[in-house]
Write an enzyme that holds these catalytic residues in place. Structure first.
Site, PDB file in Angstrom:
ATOM      1  N   CYS A 101      14.459 -10.874  -2.416  1.00 20.21           N
ATOM      2  CA  CYS A 101      14.948 -10.514  -3.744  1.00 20.21           C
ATOM      3  C   CYS A 101      13.875  -9.837  -4.584  1.00 20.21           C
ATOM      4  CB  CYS A 101      15.461 -11.762  -4.444  1.00 20.21           C
ATOM      5  SG  CYS A 101      16.783 -12.503  -3.508  1.00 20.21           S
ATOM      6  N   TYR A 129       0.820  -1.229   0.000  1.00 18.36           N
ATOM      7  CA  TYR A 129       0.000   0.000   0.000  1.00 18.36           C
ATOM      8  C   TYR A 129       0.851   1.275   0.000  1.00 18.36           C
ATOM      9  CZ  TYR A 129      -3.014  -3.486   2.330  1.00 18.36           C
ATOM     10  OH  TYR A 129      -3.689  -4.620   2.680  1.00 18.36           O
TER      11      TYR A 129
HETATM   12  N1  LLP Z   1     -15.185  -5.234   9.461  1.00 20.02           N
HETATM   13  C1  LLP Z   1     -15.043  -5.623   8.181  1.00 20.02           C
HETATM   14  C2  LLP Z   1     -16.196  -6.208   7.493  1.00 20.02           C
HETATM   15  C3  LLP Z   1     -13.812  -5.432   7.528  1.00 20.02           C
HETATM   16  O1  LLP Z   1     -13.695  -5.807   6.248  1.00 20.02           O
HETATM   17  C4  LLP Z   1     -12.722  -4.851   8.212  1.00 20.02           C
HETATM   18  C5  LLP Z   1     -11.424  -4.649   7.562  1.00 20.02           C
HETATM   19  C6  LLP Z   1     -12.899  -4.499   9.567  1.00 20.02           C
HETATM   20  C7  LLP Z   1     -14.153  -4.691  10.154  1.00 20.02           C
HETATM   21  C8  LLP Z   1     -11.819  -3.902  10.420  1.00 20.02           C
HETATM   22  O2  LLP Z   1     -11.423  -2.666   9.961  1.00 20.02           O
HETATM   23  P1  LLP Z   1     -10.360  -1.797  10.796  1.00 20.02           P
HETATM   24  O3  LLP Z   1     -11.018  -1.356  12.070  1.00 20.02           O
HETATM   25  O4  LLP Z   1      -9.193  -2.678  11.080  1.00 20.02           O
HETATM   26  O5  LLP Z   1     -10.025  -0.692   9.902  1.00 20.02           O
HETATM   27  N2  LLP Z   1      -4.752  -5.103   5.137  1.00 20.02           N
HETATM   28  C9  LLP Z   1      -5.150  -3.723   5.169  1.00 20.02           C
HETATM   29  C10 LLP Z   1      -6.454  -3.517   5.897  1.00 20.02           C
HETATM   30  C11 LLP Z   1      -7.616  -4.305   5.324  1.00 20.02           C
HETATM   31  C12 LLP Z   1      -8.894  -4.088   6.085  1.00 20.02           C
HETATM   32  C13 LLP Z   1      -9.944  -5.013   5.623  1.00 20.02           C
HETATM   33  N3  LLP Z   1     -11.182  -4.990   6.350  1.00 20.02           N
HETATM   34  C14 LLP Z   1      -4.025  -2.884   5.776  1.00 20.02           C
HETATM   35  O6  LLP Z   1      -2.961  -3.425   6.073  1.00 20.02           O
HETATM   36  O7  LLP Z   1      -4.149  -1.673   5.899  1.00 20.02           O
END
Ligand code: LLP
Length: 412
Positions: free
Chosen positions: A341, A315
């Site tokens: 790598c 990202y």
């Molecule tokens: N609920 C649902 C349905 C979700 O899809 C997500 C996150 C959350 C709750 C939690 O969201 P948060 O509070 O953590 O923002 N890998 C990415 C983040 C992907 C988030 C996906 N869904 C990163 O490293 O930024």
């Protein structure tokens, strides 16, 4: 709970240099107190409004972290059978689990029904029909919410923004009430709520508030039509400071502004925070292997890589880089890179940072969420251990992988 005392970086009362020497690097380190404080900030700010804080397991799914939250009274938002397995293994209460995700399989639905979860956040009519059929086979009635797509722009990174109609998530707001109406003819599902989640790492919570208004008006309409809607689930999404200079909404005031909108609705509110609970509670510790210069460009080569923390590569995410022991050298502008790598293997680019020398330790900040969980064995690198700090103590909650772990389950 990460702070300097003199020139040394601490997690709670543990000097991270000592921890890095004993546990080795790379290693993820979490502050138990920070996780609990962040969870309680949600729970307490709702006050006497009926609520459930369903921690988004995907952010950090270590058993010890889940157990900590389960003991504090948290519910859980899961997106797979594997996450349900973890929650149950950690002692989580299945009746406080909501199951989100666009692609639930029949096996996962079956597992969730047999475990007695609270409800399904359904993302399509076909999924709802599957839940109905599977519930019929077990002779039970499954609670559901439709995840609606409120068509508001979360104004975050495009990969983690989910609330617009062009995204794969949810059912468009305009179609939702017809879906609830048709669902009344399905004998083994019961409309419990309305859910949404519009995106992640939101530094401005106003899109969430806008979505709340839309979700509430749908809930009111459904109740008027005779659906026994009991809750709204507003998803997660509150952002955290990845740079010390970044301003982020504090959990308490954010929740209070949600609560103010919800109080008169008579509905229970659920939220699914992940990052804002676990993110600031963790760092990735790494050791400098080499310093090198290609032309004018400086590189600090460390023993952590994109397989350990993929957020910068995936990202272009910024994580502050902190010296575990401050030295007196002037800062350097460099790329912080790992041994993998790939040119994309960087943890920071063109960054002014501490002038760390081989053998010195660095901490990649705000790595408690979407850190270890997105790590892999790419380049056949064993995954890092996870360590939980509690006061002046720490314990390894997941040991470092070995070469044997790398080939487990494989045959020649
Ligand atoms: N609920 C649902 C349905 C979700 O899809 C997500 C996150 C959350 C709750 C939690 O969201 P948060 O509070 O953590 O923002 N890998 C990415 C983040 C992907 C988030 C996906 N869904 C990163 O490293 O930024």
């Amino acid at each position: 709970m990460f702070h300097y005392s003199g020139n040394d970086l601490y997690c709670e009362q543990v000097p991270l240099a000592d921890l890095a020497r004993h546990a080795g690097t790379p290693a993820y380190v979490y502050s138990r107190q920070t996780i609990l404080d962040n969870y309680r900030a949600y729970d307490q700010a709702f006050g006497d409004l009926p609520h459930a804080v369903c921690y988004a397991v995907k952010a950090n799914s270590s058993l010890a972290v889940l157990a900590l939250l389960a003991q504090a009274g948290a519910g859980f938002d899961i997106v797979s059978g594997g996450e349900l397995f973890r929650v149950l293994r950690a002692g989580g209460d299945p009746s406080r689990v909501v199951f989100s995700g666009v692609g639930k399989t029949a096996d996962e639905v079956e597992y969730a029904l047999s475990s007695g979860i609270h409800s399904f956040n359904c993302e399509s009519e076909a999924e709802l029909a599957l839940v109905d059929a599977m519930a019929a086979r077990r002779g039970v009635k499954a609670g559901f919410s439709i995840r609606v797509n409120p068509d508001v722009d979360a104004a975050t990174h495009p990969y983690i923004s989910t609330g617009l109609n062009r995204h794969k998530f949810g059912i468009p707001m305009a179609e939702a009430s017809a879906v609830y109406e048709r669902a009344r003819r399905l004998p083994h599902v019961a409309a419990e709520g309305v859910s949404c989640h519009i995106g992640s790492q939101m530094l401005d919570p106003s899109p969430i508030l806008e979505a709340v208004d839309r979700v509430l008006s749908l809930a009111a309409q459904l109740r008027a039509q005779g659906d026994p809607i009991r809750h709204v689930d507003l998803g997660g999404g509150l952002g955290v400071a990845y740079q010390a200079s970044e301003r982020t909404p504090a959990i308490g005031p954010f929740v209070e502004s949600l609560a103010a909108r919800l109080r008169s609705s008579g509905l229970k509110v659920m939220v699914e925070p992940g990052r804002s609970i676990a993110g600031p509670a963790g760092v990735l510790l790494t050791r400098v292997l080499y310093r090198k210069k290609n032309g004018h460009k400086e590189f600090v080569v460390v023993d952590a890589a994109m397989n350990d923390l993929i957020r910068p590569a995936l990202y272009r995410a910024h994580h502050d880089i902190l010296p575990v022991r401050r030295n007196a050298l002037p800062p350097v502008t460099a790329d912080l890179v790992g041994p993998v790598c790939e040119t994309g293997d960087f943890l920071a680019r063109d960054r002014e940072m501490a002038n760390a020398m081989p053998g010195d330790f660095l901490a990649v900040a705000t790595a408690g969420a979407y850190g270890f969980v997105q790590s892999s064995n790419y380049n056949s690198r064993p995954r890092a251990p996870e360590i939980l700090v509690e006061g002046a103590q720490y314990r390894v909650i997941r040991r470092r992988e070995t070469y044997e772990d790398l080939v487990r389950g494989e045959t020649v």
